[in-house]
Design an enzyme around this catalytic site. Structure first.
Site, PDB file in Angstrom:
ATOM      1  N   ASP A   1      -2.099   4.140  12.920  1.00  0.00           N
ATOM      2  CA  ASP A   1      -3.420   2.911  12.849  1.00  0.00           C
ATOM      3  C   ASP A   1      -4.126   3.462  11.398  1.00  0.00           C
ATOM      4  O   ASP A   1      -4.492   4.504  11.986  1.00  0.00           O
ATOM      5  CB  ASP A   1      -3.938   3.279  14.111  1.00  0.00           C
ATOM      6  CG  ASP A   1      -4.989   1.639  14.068  1.00  0.00           C
ATOM      7  OD1 ASP A   1      -5.854   1.642  12.944  1.00  0.00           O
ATOM      8  OD2 ASP A   1      -5.246   2.030  14.872  1.00  0.00           O
ATOM      9  N   VAL A   2      -4.446   3.151  10.740  1.00  0.00           N
ATOM     10  CA  VAL A   2      -5.324   3.313   9.473  1.00  0.00           C
ATOM     11  C   VAL A   2      -6.538   3.374   9.990  1.00  0.00           C
ATOM     12  O   VAL A   2      -7.179   4.148   9.471  1.00  0.00           O
ATOM     13  CB  VAL A   2      -5.030   2.401   8.088  1.00  0.00           C
ATOM     14  CG1 VAL A   2      -3.459   2.673   6.825  1.00  0.00           C
ATOM     15  CG2 VAL A   2      -5.291   1.447   8.374  1.00  0.00           C
TER      16      VAL A   2
ATOM     17  N   TYR B   1     -11.873 -11.473   5.004  1.00  0.00           N
ATOM     18  CA  TYR B   1     -11.262 -11.539   4.433  1.00  0.00           C
ATOM     19  C   TYR B   1     -11.398 -11.567   3.126  1.00  0.00           C
ATOM     20  O   TYR B   1     -10.853 -10.161   2.383  1.00  0.00           O
ATOM     21  CB  TYR B   1      -9.974 -12.581   4.563  1.00  0.00           C
ATOM     22  CG  TYR B   1      -8.797 -12.181   4.073  1.00  0.00           C
ATOM     23  CD1 TYR B   1      -7.660 -10.985   3.923  1.00  0.00           C
ATOM     24  CD2 TYR B   1      -7.924 -12.603   2.786  1.00  0.00           C
ATOM     25  CE1 TYR B   1      -6.807 -10.525   3.464  1.00  0.00           C
ATOM     26  CE2 TYR B   1      -7.152 -12.523   2.265  1.00  0.00           C
ATOM     27  CZ  TYR B   1      -6.051 -11.511   2.441  1.00  0.00           C
ATOM     28  OH  TYR B   1      -5.371 -10.843   1.901  1.00  0.00           O
TER      29      TYR B   1
ATOM     30  N   LYS C   1     -11.351  -7.782   0.758  1.00  0.00           N
ATOM     31  CA  LYS C   1     -10.448  -7.716  -0.386  1.00  0.00           C
ATOM     32  C   LYS C   1     -10.956  -7.475  -1.876  1.00  0.00           C
ATOM     33  O   LYS C   1     -10.860  -6.293  -2.675  1.00  0.00           O
ATOM     34  CB  LYS C   1      -9.617  -8.967  -0.246  1.00  0.00           C
ATOM     35  CG  LYS C   1      -8.586  -8.635   0.524  1.00  0.00           C
ATOM     36  CD  LYS C   1      -7.527  -8.147   0.549  1.00  0.00           C
ATOM     37  CE  LYS C   1      -6.636  -7.448   1.593  1.00  0.00           C
ATOM     38  NZ  LYS C   1      -5.658  -6.405   1.373  1.00  0.00           N
TER      39      LYS C   1
ATOM     40  N   THR D   1       5.643 -13.902   3.293  1.00  0.00           N
ATOM     41  CA  THR D   1       5.496 -12.502   3.511  1.00  0.00           C
ATOM     42  C   THR D   1       4.955 -13.625   5.408  1.00  0.00           C
ATOM     43  O   THR D   1       4.576 -14.561   5.218  1.00  0.00           O
ATOM     44  CB  THR D   1       4.038 -11.853   3.389  1.00  0.00           C
ATOM     45  OG1 THR D   1       2.879 -12.357   3.827  1.00  0.00           O
ATOM     46  CG2 THR D   1       4.449 -11.407   2.436  1.00  0.00           C
TER      47      THR D   1
END
Length: 270
Positions: free
Chosen positions: A55-56, A147, A151, A182
Site C-alpha cells: 500500500d503506497v 482526481y 494529477k 484499462t
C-alpha cells in the site's frame, strides 16, 4: 532493475512486461495480493520478477518494498509510479475533505513516498523516476476535480523533484495519458455506451492500449531519454490538440461536436 507500483494491471502491468522484454529485472507492487500474484504468474520470467503486496500510503510497507527490491536484485535503476485511483466522482460542492484526502493520499503522496524512500538506491545507479499522471492534469471534466487536481500536483512534483535531483544524476519525468483501455476506465466507457474503445474525442478515434503507454515509459527510463528530465509527456491520440467543438456549455454534442459522456463519444465514420 525497475520497481513498478500499480503493477498488477493496466499501464503498470504493461510497463512491467515491457521492462522485462527490454532486459530489466522487475519488482511489481500493488495493494491486492491476489491480483498481484496473477500478474506475477502472467509475466513469468524465471526468477526475474518479484511481487510485493504494497500500500503506497503506508510508510513501512513502501520501505519494505524498496528493501526487498534491493535485497533480491542488488540495485534500483528505475522507479515507475503507475498506481492511482479515480476516487469520488462528485461536484465540487459535494466533495468532502476525506474525498480529497483519499485521492491525494494515493495519487500524489504515494508517489512522493516511493520516490523519497527509493532515493538512496537511485542515487547509487543515477537512475530514473517516472510518474504516470493524466491528461486530466491539463483538461477539466465534470465531477473529477479531486482526481484532476491530484494529477496536476503530480506533474508539479515531477518538475520540482527533477530540479532537486539533477545533481545526483537522477532524471524525473511523467506521462500524461488520455483515455486508455484499462480496468480503471471501464466504468467511464460503460456509461458512454462504448465497449470497443472507439471514441470521437481524439484524432485517432480510439483509446490507447496500455502497451502504447508502456512503450513511452520504457523510452523515458532508458538511455535514449538521457537528456530529458522534468517533462510531462502527453500521450492522448491528439485529444489535446483538438479545438473544443461548438455547442451548449459542457461541449456535449454541439455543432461538429464529439458528443458522449465526459469527452467520450462514438468515433466518426471512417
Amino acid at each position: 532493475m525497475a520497481v513498478v507500483t500499480g503493477g498488477s494491471s493496466g499501464i503498470g502491468l504493461a510497463t512491467a512486461a515491457a521492462c522485462l522484454e527490454a532486459g530489466y529485472d522487475v519488482v511489481i507492487a500493488a495493494r491486492d495480493a491476489g491480483r498481484l500474484a496473477l500478474a506475477e504468474s502472467e509475466l513469468g520470467s524465471g526468477g526475474r520478477v518479484l511481487a510485493c503486496p504494497t500500500d503506497v500510503g503506508d510508510e513501512e510497507a513502501v520501505a519494505r518494498l524498496i528493501a526487498a527490491a534491493t535485497e533480491r536484485f542488488g540495485r534500483v535503476d528505475a522507479l515507475i509510479n503507475a498506481h492511482g485511483i479515480v476516487g469520488a466522482q462528485k461536484p465540487v460542492d459535494a466533495l468532502s475533505p476525506s474525498d480529497w484526502e483519499d485521492v491525494f493520499a494515493t495519487n500524489l503522496f504515494g508517489a512522493v513516498r516511493t520516490t523519497r524512500l527509493a532515493l538512496p538506491a537511485l542515487r547509487l545507479t543515477r537512475g530514473a523516476v517516472l510518474n504516470i499522471a493524466s491528461l486530466s492534469a491539463y483538461q477539466a471534466e465534470p465531477n473529477l476535480s479531486a482526481y484532476a487536481a491530484s494529477k496536476a500536483a503530480l506533474v508539479s512534483f515531477t518538475r520540482s523533484a527533477a530540479c532537486e535531483l539533477a545533481a545526483d544524476g537522477i532524471r524525473v519525468n511523467a506521462i500524461a495519458p488520455g483515455w486508455v483501455l484499462t480496468a480503471m476506465a471501464e466504468s467511464f466507457f460503460a456509461q458512454a455506451g462504448l465497449d470497443d474503445g472507439r471514441i470521437g474525442s481524439n484524432m485517432q478515434g480510439r483509446a490507447a492500449q496500455p502497451e502504447e503507454i508502456a512503450s513511452v515509459a520504457l523510452f523515458l527510463i532508458g538511455r535514449g531519454a538521457s537528456h530529458m528530465t522534468g517533462q510531462s509527456i502527453v500521450v492522448d491520440g491528439g485529444h489535446g490538440a483538438l479545438m473544443t467543438p461548438l455547442g451548449p456549455p459542457g461541449g456535449l454534442g454541439g455543432v461538429g461536436g464529439l458528443g458522449g459522456l465526459g469527452g467520450l463519444g462514438p468515433a466518426p465514420p471512417r
